[in-house]
Motif scaffolding. Structure first.
Motif, PDB file in Angstrom:
ATOM      1  N   ASN A  71       0.848  -1.189   0.000  1.00 56.76           N
ATOM      2  CA  ASN A  71       0.000   0.000   0.000  1.00 56.76           C
ATOM      3  C   ASN A  71       0.880   1.234   0.000  1.00 56.76           C
ATOM      4  N   ALA A  72       0.541   2.205  -0.863  1.00 57.27           N
ATOM      5  CA  ALA A  72       1.332   3.432  -0.966  1.00 57.27           C
ATOM      6  C   ALA A  72       1.233   4.290   0.296  1.00 57.27           C
ATOM      7  N   GLY A  73       0.280   3.986   1.160  1.00 60.34           N
ATOM      8  CA  GLY A  73       0.185   4.685   2.442  1.00 60.34           C
ATOM      9  C   GLY A  73       0.666   3.769   3.548  1.00 60.34           C
ATOM     10  N   ALA A  74       1.954   3.508   3.598  1.00 58.08           N
ATOM     11  CA  ALA A  74       2.517   2.433   4.416  1.00 58.08           C
ATOM     12  C   ALA A  74       2.098   2.476   5.879  1.00 58.08           C
ATOM     13  N   VAL A  85      -0.967   0.314  10.327  1.00 61.13           N
ATOM     14  CA  VAL A  85      -1.730   0.519  11.565  1.00 61.13           C
ATOM     15  C   VAL A  85      -3.162   0.016  11.377  1.00 61.13           C
ATOM     16  N   ALA A  86      -3.752   0.254  10.215  1.00 61.53           N
ATOM     17  CA  ALA A  86      -5.113  -0.223   9.947  1.00 61.53           C
ATOM     18  C   ALA A  86      -5.178  -1.740   9.999  1.00 61.53           C
ATOM     19  N   GLY A 105      -9.303  -0.369  11.534  1.00 62.17           N
ATOM     20  CA  GLY A 105      -9.513   0.704  10.569  1.00 62.17           C
ATOM     21  C   GLY A 105      -9.541   2.091  11.187  1.00 62.17           C
ATOM     22  N   GLY A 106     -10.164   2.226  12.358  1.00 67.27           N
ATOM     23  CA  GLY A 106     -10.233   3.531  13.014  1.00 67.27           C
ATOM     24  C   GLY A 106      -8.849   4.065  13.334  1.00 67.27           C
ATOM     25  N   ARG A 118     -12.417  -1.397   3.315  1.00 68.73           N
ATOM     26  CA  ARG A 118     -11.312  -1.166   2.391  1.00 68.73           C
ATOM     27  C   ARG A 118     -10.134  -0.441   3.035  1.00 68.73           C
ATOM     28  N   ILE A 119     -10.307   0.041   4.249  1.00 70.69           N
ATOM     29  CA  ILE A 119      -9.255   0.840   4.876  1.00 70.69           C
ATOM     30  C   ILE A 119      -7.961   0.019   5.006  1.00 70.69           C
ATOM     31  N   GLY A 120      -6.914   0.512   4.414  1.00 73.84           N
ATOM     32  CA  GLY A 120      -5.611  -0.132   4.490  1.00 73.84           C
ATOM     33  C   GLY A 120      -5.445  -1.332   3.586  1.00 73.84           C
ATOM     34  N   ALA A 121      -6.456  -1.629   2.747  1.00 76.64           N
ATOM     35  CA  ALA A 121      -6.404  -2.838   1.915  1.00 76.64           C
ATOM     36  C   ALA A 121      -5.377  -2.717   0.799  1.00 76.64           C
TER      37      ALA A 121
END
Length: 484
Positions: free
Chosen positions: A76-79, A84-85, A90-91, A476-479
């Protein structure tokens, strides 16, 4: 420029060497040795600054054991956001995403203050041109923005050239300094009692800034040639290089000036100490080259952090946590929407600080003591917080899944790094006033960290509420994206 509303980043473009250069570029080697090391000597009054890089390198290598193991499973580009997600829910992931966005933007935009100052100073000293710092900053802003919307391998090539030249300049300085050795090849600066004394907390906090950006390897995991190995190898290699190179250079500086003089000389000359030392010892052309590379060193950090932020915005837009328009890419498969948003925010803050600094009593140093000092330390604070959360996320991630990792990788190393990072985080809070140049704690020493933490907490609460209000978004958060 053609865009897609739900684009994909360029695949299979970045190899291990290119990624190592991109990671190291964010730490700006010449800036760290010329400015960070001298500031650390001067402010803390401790001789053991070289040892601080070794200590932190060990901590971050332990952190990277679990972090890079998780990178093989999460692309994921948002490592940090994704990790953490996946590990804490997810929160927490949404909260981490906002902390990351604020921290990286603070780092990137703060560096414009240093870039504007050093470029304007160089032009004034070399050509007699009097150009406001903010004009120089905006010149850098244009270059960063153009590279941000082009192919990532173009940025990698530019950064590779800059970093290689930076290393060359610092190595020459190190060799000349060791050759000078007015007090001999002393080892006082690498002895434990030279570091572990009053002020050790501030020394470690100053030195951790030299490593900021090492975690970005995993951010490019969707674009590397081998998602299973490239980011892991590049991250570990970068940490070792950064730790040993900065430790060696800080030791060389102590040897070159003399253990008994390096602290006083650092306080007297600050970031100019390296070039003051080289005067008369190398050709004038090399001094000019070194100053030019000091400028490009700062520019390289701007490019590296800009790319990271653009990819965070892309990742959050793709998953619906932020507007989906932020997931737009262009023909170069660059995250164009995220890049443009980051550029717009940087432009706005440069303008605000330019207006605030007009006629300020600090004169030409205004962007350094405000924009650079305030924002980069705020960013470092946020990234240490994220690393701390990520350590515990690794534990949660492997605990919930079947895996083949050893207990050392999946649990013991993350626990050890998590505890060490908690201690470092507390040290940053205690010493934050010192980091931003305050003689005693004041409103600013609490306000700047709050700018990172409060939005993160609010975002975490909002992210948690998505479980009920928008379960499809929460799922989908962090998927991230599948890696073929």
């Amino acid at each position: 420029m053609e865009q897609t509303t739900q684009g994909a980043l360029g695949r299979r473009r970045i190899g291990v060497p290119a990624l190592v250069f991109m990671i190291i570029a964010a730490s700006a080697p010449l800036t760290v040795v010329g400015g960070g090391v001298t500031s650390n000597y001067a402010v803390t009054g401790l001789l053991g600054i070289p040892l601080s890089f070794i200590v932190l390198g060990i901590v971050l290598l332990v952190f990277a054991i679990g972090y890079t193991a998780m990178s093989r499973h999460v692309h994921n580009a948002g490592a940090f956001y994704a990790y953490v997600a996946q590990g804490l829910g997810g929160g927490a992931g949404v909260g981490a995403a906002w902390v990351a966005l604020i921290a990286y933007n603070a780092l990137q935009i703060g560096v414009y203050g240093m870039f504007g100052f050093v470029l304007s100073s160089f032009l004034a000293g070399t050509f007699g041109l009097s150009i406001p710092w903010w004009v120089s900053a905006l010149a850098g802003w244009v270059i960063v923005g153009l590279l941000g919307i082009n192919k990532v391998d173009l940025s990698a090539k530019v950064l590779g050239i800059i970093v290689a030249l930076e290393f060359l300049v610092v190595i020459v300085y190190d060799v000349v300094a060791i050759g000078a050795a007015p007090e001999g090849l002393t080892t006082g600066s690498i002895e434990p009692n030279s570091l572990f004394a009053a002020g050790v907390g501030a020394a470690l906090v100053f030195s951790i800034a030299a490593f900021m950006g090492f975690e970005s390897g995993a951010i490019y995991n969707e674009e590397v040639k081998d998602p299973q190995r490239t980011a892991r190898r590049a991250t570990l290699i970068a940490i070792v290089i950064i730790s040993l190179f900065y430790a060696f250079s800080a030791w060389a500086m102590a040897v070159g000036e003399g253990d008994s003089q390096v602290i006083a000389r650092s306080a007297e000359f600050g970031p100019d100490l390296m070039f003051v030392f080289l005067e008369g010892r190398v050709g004038q052309w090399f001094i000019v080259l070194g100053n030019l590379l000091f400028i490009t060193s700062v520019l390289a950090a701007l490019i590296a952090f800009h790319n990271v932020i653009a990819r965070y915005l892309f990742a959050m837009g793709r998953e619906g946590v932020l507007p989906r328009a932020l997931a737009a890419t262009n023909r170069a498969q660059a995250p164009v929407a995220g890049s443009l948003v980051q550029s717009a925010l940087a432009f706005a803050l440069i303008v605000i600080f330019a207006i605030a600094g007009a006629g300020h009593e600090s004169g030409a140093l205004f962007p350094v003591i405000t924009l650079f000092t305030w924002l980069t330390n705020t960013g470092a604070f946020g990234l240490v917080l994220l690393m701390m959360l990520t350590s515990f996320s690794v534990i949660g991630f492997f605990k919930k899944r079947e895996h083949t990792e050893s207990a050392w990788v999946a649990s013991i190393a993350p626990w050890l790094s998590g505890i060490a990072l908690v201690a470092l985080f507390i040290l940053i809070i205690v010493n934050f006033g010192v980091l931003i140049g305050l003689e005693e704690a004041g409103l600013l020493s609490w306000l700047l960290p709050a700018i990172v933490v409060v939005p993160g907490v609010l975002a975490a609460l909002w992210g948690h509420s998505l479980r009920r209000s928008k379960p499809e978004v929460y799922a989908r958060i962090g998927a991230g994206a599948p890696i073929d």
